[in-house]
Scaffold this motif. Sequence first.
Motif, mmCIF file in Angstrom:
data_model
loop_
_atom_site.group_PDB
_atom_site.id
_atom_site.type_symbol
_atom_site.label_atom_id
_atom_site.label_comp_id
_atom_site.label_asym_id
_atom_site.label_seq_id
_atom_site.Cartn_x
_atom_site.Cartn_y
_atom_site.Cartn_z
ATOM 1 N N THR A 118 0.819 -0.989 -0.012
ATOM 2 C CA THR A 118 0.069 0.096 -0.156
ATOM 3 C C THR A 118 0.875 1.269 -0.141
ATOM 4 O O THR A 118 0.392 2.326 -0.443
ATOM 5 C CB THR A 118 -0.995 -0.036 1.237
ATOM 6 O OG1 THR A 118 -0.165 0.097 2.455
ATOM 7 C CG2 THR A 118 -2.015 -1.054 1.105
ATOM 8 N N THR A 119 2.139 1.196 0.357
ATOM 9 C CA THR A 119 3.002 2.478 0.663
ATOM 10 C C THR A 119 3.793 2.212 -0.671
ATOM 11 O O THR A 119 4.635 3.370 -0.723
ATOM 12 C CB THR A 119 3.602 2.486 1.818
ATOM 13 O OG1 THR A 119 4.665 1.314 2.068
ATOM 14 C CG2 THR A 119 2.722 2.556 3.113
ATOM 15 N N ARG A 120 3.889 1.452 -1.542
ATOM 16 C CA ARG A 120 4.706 1.311 -2.556
ATOM 17 C C ARG A 120 6.229 1.293 -2.508
ATOM 18 O O ARG A 120 6.949 1.909 -2.933
ATOM 19 C CB ARG A 120 4.350 2.190 -3.633
ATOM 20 C CG ARG A 120 2.916 2.208 -4.013
ATOM 21 C CD ARG A 120 2.570 3.482 -4.823
ATOM 22 N NE ARG A 120 0.991 3.263 -5.402
ATOM 23 C CZ ARG A 120 0.136 4.176 -4.723
ATOM 24 N NH1 ARG A 120 0.448 5.044 -3.657
ATOM 25 N NH2 ARG A 120 -1.020 4.145 -4.921
ATOM 26 N N CYS A 121 6.586 0.453 -1.222
ATOM 27 C CA CYS A 121 8.105 0.526 -1.070
ATOM 28 C C CYS A 121 8.783 -0.912 -1.647
ATOM 29 O O CYS A 121 8.261 -1.972 -0.979
ATOM 30 C CB CYS A 121 7.997 0.564 0.564
ATOM 31 S SG CYS A 121 9.759 0.366 1.009
ATOM 32 N N ASP A 122 9.440 -0.663 -2.728
ATOM 33 C CA ASP A 122 9.759 -2.052 -3.316
ATOM 34 C C ASP A 122 10.872 -2.656 -2.411
ATOM 35 O O ASP A 122 10.813 -4.018 -2.260
ATOM 36 C CB ASP A 122 10.790 -1.621 -4.659
ATOM 37 C CG ASP A 122 9.718 -1.174 -5.692
ATOM 38 O OD1 ASP A 122 8.697 -1.763 -5.771
ATOM 39 O OD2 ASP A 122 10.200 -0.259 -6.610
ATOM 40 N N GLY A 123 11.775 -1.885 -1.565
ATOM 41 C CA GLY A 123 12.644 -2.615 -0.901
ATOM 42 C C GLY A 123 11.878 -3.367 0.211
ATOM 43 O O GLY A 123 12.154 -4.678 0.699
ATOM 44 N N VAL B 196 -4.833 -4.705 -1.489
ATOM 45 C CA VAL B 196 -5.947 -4.119 -2.606
ATOM 46 C C VAL B 196 -6.976 -3.502 -2.155
ATOM 47 O O VAL B 196 -7.615 -2.295 -2.341
ATOM 48 C CB VAL B 196 -5.992 -5.080 -3.613
ATOM 49 C CG1 VAL B 196 -6.915 -4.665 -4.542
ATOM 50 C CG2 VAL B 196 -5.008 -5.708 -4.343
ATOM 51 N N ALA B 197 -7.574 -4.219 -1.394
ATOM 52 C CA ALA B 197 -8.967 -3.609 -0.500
ATOM 53 C C ALA B 197 -8.963 -2.349 0.161
ATOM 54 O O ALA B 197 -9.447 -1.386 0.034
ATOM 55 C CB ALA B 197 -9.559 -4.638 0.116
ATOM 56 N N MET B 198 -7.753 -2.287 0.799
ATOM 57 C CA MET B 198 -7.471 -1.080 1.705
ATOM 58 C C MET B 198 -7.092 -0.055 0.694
ATOM 59 O O MET B 198 -7.724 1.104 0.876
ATOM 60 C CB MET B 198 -6.319 -1.207 2.522
ATOM 61 C CG MET B 198 -6.614 -2.239 3.671
ATOM 62 S SD MET B 198 -8.166 -1.812 4.815
ATOM 63 C CE MET B 198 -7.640 -0.021 5.190
ATOM 64 N N ASN B 199 -6.590 -0.220 -0.296
ATOM 65 C CA ASN B 199 -6.369 1.047 -1.156
ATOM 66 C C ASN B 199 -7.337 1.423 -1.991
ATOM 67 O O ASN B 199 -7.451 2.728 -2.123
ATOM 68 C CB ASN B 199 -5.026 0.450 -2.389
ATOM 69 C CG ASN B 199 -3.781 0.737 -1.987
ATOM 70 O OD1 ASN B 199 -3.291 1.444 -1.029
ATOM 71 N ND2 ASN B 199 -2.702 -0.063 -2.510
ATOM 72 N N GLY C 68 -10.391 1.076 -0.826
ATOM 73 C CA GLY C 68 -11.232 1.729 0.335
ATOM 74 C C GLY C 68 -10.843 3.044 0.537
ATOM 75 O O GLY C 68 -11.593 4.275 0.910
ATOM 76 N N ALA C 69 -9.504 3.339 0.747
ATOM 77 C CA ALA C 69 -8.667 4.563 0.982
ATOM 78 C C ALA C 69 -8.984 5.695 -0.138
ATOM 79 O O ALA C 69 -9.151 6.614 0.131
ATOM 80 C CB ALA C 69 -7.258 4.203 1.266
ATOM 81 N N ALA C 70 -9.026 5.069 -1.267
ATOM 82 C CA ALA C 70 -9.378 5.879 -2.518
ATOM 83 C C ALA C 70 -10.762 6.391 -2.239
ATOM 84 O O ALA C 70 -11.021 7.471 -2.803
ATOM 85 C CB ALA C 70 -9.244 5.307 -3.652
ATOM 86 N N LEU C 71 -11.709 5.416 -1.910
ATOM 87 C CA LEU C 71 -13.027 5.979 -1.847
ATOM 88 C C LEU C 71 -13.353 6.902 -0.678
ATOM 89 O O LEU C 71 -13.986 7.999 -0.720
ATOM 90 C CB LEU C 71 -13.946 4.506 -1.230
ATOM 91 C CG LEU C 71 -15.447 4.893 -1.052
ATOM 92 C CD1 LEU C 71 -16.038 5.249 -2.446
ATOM 93 C CD2 LEU C 71 -16.025 3.528 -0.552
ATOM 94 N N VAL C 72 -12.600 6.766 0.485
ATOM 95 C CA VAL C 72 -12.903 7.760 1.654
ATOM 96 C C VAL C 72 -12.327 9.143 1.401
ATOM 97 O O VAL C 72 -12.849 10.143 1.511
ATOM 98 C CB VAL C 72 -12.082 6.970 2.988
ATOM 99 C CG1 VAL C 72 -12.034 8.166 3.846
ATOM 100 C CG2 VAL C 72 -12.889 5.892 3.137
#
Length: 102
Positions: free
Chosen positions: A46-51, A78-81, A83-87
Amino acid sequence: MTNVGKLQQLSPDTLKGYLTASGAGRKTARLDERTRQLISLAVAVTTRCDGCISIHSNEALKAGATREQLAEALGVAVAMNAGAALVYSTRALEAFDDSTGA
């Protein structure tokens, strides 16, 4: 990850603080290592941290996570992302409406 050592030389307390926070959950032992690593992996996605994705995928495997468990944790991410986009979409609408006086 090779530059972590360079950052540590420049700002040792930054790395020390990170390591303290990172190890805090292990001290309570309320979650097992596999669960901690699956949560860490979902957050990394969710934070897009490759490392972080690389490290926590490997650590989850070492802790006994199955591919199916990994997929379920990723499904939560995926659901949280979404959901966060919805909020945050509702917040954007509120900000727009506040700006227009609607």
